[in-house]
Design an enzyme around this catalytic site. Structure first.
Site, mmCIF file in Angstrom:
data_model
loop_
_atom_site.group_PDB
_atom_site.id
_atom_site.type_symbol
_atom_site.label_atom_id
_atom_site.label_comp_id
_atom_site.label_asym_id
_atom_site.label_seq_id
_atom_site.Cartn_x
_atom_site.Cartn_y
_atom_site.Cartn_z
ATOM 1 N N CYS A 436 0.970 -1.686 0.083
ATOM 2 C CA CYS A 436 -0.374 -0.290 -0.101
ATOM 3 C C CYS A 436 0.779 1.274 -0.038
ATOM 4 O O CYS A 436 1.636 1.725 -1.027
ATOM 5 C CB CYS A 436 -0.789 0.338 1.478
ATOM 6 S SG CYS A 436 -1.986 0.899 1.133
ATOM 7 N N HIS A 574 -3.385 -5.244 -0.136
ATOM 8 C CA HIS A 574 -2.512 -5.481 1.126
ATOM 9 C C HIS A 574 -2.681 -7.439 0.750
ATOM 10 O O HIS A 574 -4.248 -7.524 1.364
ATOM 11 C CB HIS A 574 -3.612 -5.654 2.461
ATOM 12 C CG HIS A 574 -3.596 -4.001 2.676
ATOM 13 N ND1 HIS A 574 -2.471 -3.170 3.525
ATOM 14 C CD2 HIS A 574 -4.441 -3.187 1.480
ATOM 15 C CE1 HIS A 574 -2.758 -2.357 3.918
ATOM 16 N NE2 HIS A 574 -3.757 -1.547 3.146
ATOM 17 N N GLU A 576 -1.669 -9.598 3.008
ATOM 18 C CA GLU A 576 -1.497 -9.891 4.394
ATOM 19 C C GLU A 576 -3.130 -10.609 4.676
ATOM 20 O O GLU A 576 -2.545 -11.572 5.521
ATOM 21 C CB GLU A 576 -0.518 -9.088 5.457
ATOM 22 C CG GLU A 576 -1.460 -7.893 5.994
ATOM 23 C CD GLU A 576 -0.912 -6.587 5.257
ATOM 24 O OE1 GLU A 576 -1.660 -5.846 5.285
ATOM 25 O OE2 GLU A 576 -0.789 -6.677 3.610
#
Length: 631
Positions: A436, A574, A576
């Site tokens: 990001c 993102h 993750e």
């Protein structure tokens, strides 16, 4: 006359209210009963209710049941979107764009689920729903009160959301896990506990199991495990009409038999239902701890899971945790380590980057490395901080690490330090992963250093910049200056593109880590993106934009050619948020391999690893499930 008309109007209004309820009752009578496991916490916060409930779900799922999870947060915020990471930890983003508590991330990671925004219940959401219904006249002129109207809304919310499938398969789950945030006795959670007191009778007691997590401290000077805090916590719980079926005791060491017996007597719980969750080497041992203490059997009997859900009655081979156990124990045995520097703005609270940490952990598990993580405050890396304490130490940490991650964030604080870090990693061929904001600063740095645009910047931090490299590109604009829910949120497809480097025979990092996929769904949370107008100049200067949205206007993945840098990648999304313990996020896994000096050769092991995990996770052969009894 008026009396007759009034009677007819009231009758019509009542029929509109009763018909949906009757229809729902008819539908529920033909479906198997939903089972509920509710987890509360006492004494202090931060005991690990989220890990406990996720571990319970892992046990049930390993026994062949389908599970889902709900998190109750007693704060007045509508969601976690505008809450400070320093105060609340990270905001976890779901596929549907819901901005939620980080515990939903624990549920998704442990149980491999895809939850919705409605699986995070807040006081703000509940009151907003009740007030909206009052304005619509749904309460037929009644005085709207906390009891019964707010409590009934909570009960209806739980029942409705519990039946939403979250594992990618059609049909309702078997068991819904409900975590009540905060601590028993807090004013904020009182309305939810009252709702659950009534809820146990609404769904029937045989379908409701209450698990209470409490602290059992051991005073160093005495060496005795103290039960009094837990006793007082249970008293608070029983005051509101709830009595636990299972007591999970958090402690530094295993709960002694004498402590277990004492808690059973004074807390109105069977001694064998007093379970010890003491400190272990890693959190992945918790499901194994609970299984060793027969929690799966306790739940089977209490919730009649064999009769209603087809859970095997024989315990031998019921819960297949072979792959999970191998993964948990492997973490304790890794001899080689990899050191990652996490350069961010919110390093004062590690929960601010919890999903990034977990994605790195998952990647290290798969790569066979022990994770050593160093948190670096990006403010200390800026040129303007040279005279400040900690500047040299921060740079030493970055330079000595095997790889550097720069995660997301908002606001201009620490951004120049991130840009300086991205430049050093690019020039010194240090494996770099920007997420990001971490991608945006990498692009800004490249524009400044390679294109010579010294004033290049993001309009988020410099609205008057002469060379706007990152600009405001929202999908939604809030009314009256609202900040919540105005970002590009949730799962979006990123299309992987071929470019001039591909034509020369150099595959992109993205195509390698994603296994040649043409498009990948990943979750987003941002307002600003790379300015499409500057992309051609950056590409001519050697920067690869290999991932874009389906319109081709939004830049999603940027990287340097592998002939120039071993691993330099930025993702606007993102990754993750979709990482799992035995299915690590591809960009993070590739990054860890590069930091360990095993990229791209280590990718060849991923396919065999996935096949082995799938085979080990297959349910053990059991007798056919009994037909489910209708409610």
């Amino acid at each position: 006359d008026e009396a007759v008309l009034l009677k007819l109007e009231c009758s019509s209004a009542m029929s509109k209210l009763v018909t949906p309820i009757a229809a729902a009752a008819d539908q529920s009578s033909s479906a198997p009963p939903m089972k509920y496991v509710v987890v509360t916490g006492g004494v202090v916060s931060g005991l690990g209710k989220g890990i406990t409930i996720s571990s319970i779900g892992k046990l049930l799922k390993s026994a062949g049941l389908r599970v889902t999870s709900i998190k109750i947060d007693p704060y007045l915020n509508t969601d976690a979107g505008t809450m400070s990471p320093f105060e609340h930890g990270e905001t976890f983003v779901l596929d549907d764009g819901g901005e939620t508590d980080l515990d939903l991330g624990n549920y998704e990671r442990f149980l491999d689920l895809s939850l919705t925004r409605d699986h995070n219940v807040t006081t703000g959401k509940v009151y907003a729903k009740v007030l909206a219904r009052e304005r619509q006249g749904d309460y037929l002129g009644k005085t709207v009160q906390v009891v019964p109207h707010v409590t009934q809304e909570i009960q209806d919310w739980i029942e409705r959301v519990a039946r939403i499938p979250t594992d990618g398969r059609p049909g309702a789950p078997d068991v819904c896990l409900v975590e009540v945030g905060g601590t028993v006795g807090d004013i904020e959670s009182a309305v939810f506990l009252e709702a659950l007191r009534r809820f146990q009778f609404q769904v029937k007691r045989e379908n409701f199991c209450l698990v209470h997590v409490s602290l059992v401290p051991c005073l160093g000077s005495v060496g005795e495990q103290k039960t009094k805090p837990t006793q007082h916590g249970i008293q608070e719980l029983r005051k509101v009409g709830l009595s636990p079926d299972v007591l999970v005791c958090r402690s530094a060491t295993e709960i002694e038999d004498a402590t277990r017996a004492k808690l059973g007597i004074f807390c109105h719980v069977e001694p064998q239902h007093v379970l010890s969750v003491h400190d272990v080497a890693n959190i992945y041992h918790v499901p194994l701890l609970l299984h060793d203490q027969r929690l799966d059997e306790i739940l089977r009997v209490k919730l009649e899971l064999t009769r209603d859900c087809g859970m095997p009655e024989r315990r031998d081979g019921r819960c297949d945790l072979r792959a999970w156990s191998a993964m948990a124990h492997s973490l304790d045995e890794f001899s080689e380590s990899v050191t990652i520097a996490l350069v961010g703005k919110y390093t004062g609270l590690q929960d601010s980057y919890l999903s990034v940490f977990k994605a790195l952990k998952h990647s290290c598990i798969e790569a066979g490395r022990r994770l050593e993580i160093e948190y670096v405050d990006s403010e200390k890396l800026a040129d303007g901080a040279k005279a400040e304490e900690g500047h040299a130490e921060a740079w030493a940490t970055v330079q000595n690490a095997d790889g550097v991650v720069v995660p997301g964030g908002f606001g201009d604080r620490g951004v120049e330090g991130m840009i300086a870090c991205a430049k050093w990693c690019r020039e010194h061929r240090k494996p770099y992963l920007g997420v990001c904001l971490g991608m945006q600063v990498a692009v800004v740095e490249y524009a400044r250093s390679v294109l010579g645009r010294a004033k290049a910047h993001s309009t988020e931090f410099d609205a008057e910049t002469a060379w706007p490299t990152v600009i405001f590109m929202p999908e939604a604009v809030g009314e009256k200056g609202e900040m919540g829910g105005t970002m590009r949120l949730g799962s979006r497809d990123t299309v992987l593109h071929e470019d001039a480097w591909t034509a020369r025979g150099e595959a992109s990092l993205a195509s390698l880590v994603y296994g040649g996929a043409r498009a990948v769904p990943e979750r987003h949370r941002h307002r600003y993106e790379v300015n499409p107008a500057v992309v051609p100049d950056l590409e001519k200067a050697g920067l690869r934009f290999v991932g874009k949205d389906d319109s081709g206007e939004r830049m999603e993945i940027v990287e340097l050619p592998r002939s120039v840098h071993p691993y330099y990648m930025g993702c606007q999304f993102h990754p993750e948020f979709k990482s799992r313990p035995m299915k690590a996020s591809p960009p993070f896994y590739g990054f860890v391999l590069a930091a360990a000096g095993k990229f791209p050769a280590g990718l060849t092991k991923r396919a065999s690893f996935a096949v082995e995990a799938k085979e080990n996770d297959a349910p053990a052969a059991t007798a056919p499930k009994k037909a489910r009894r209708k409610a």
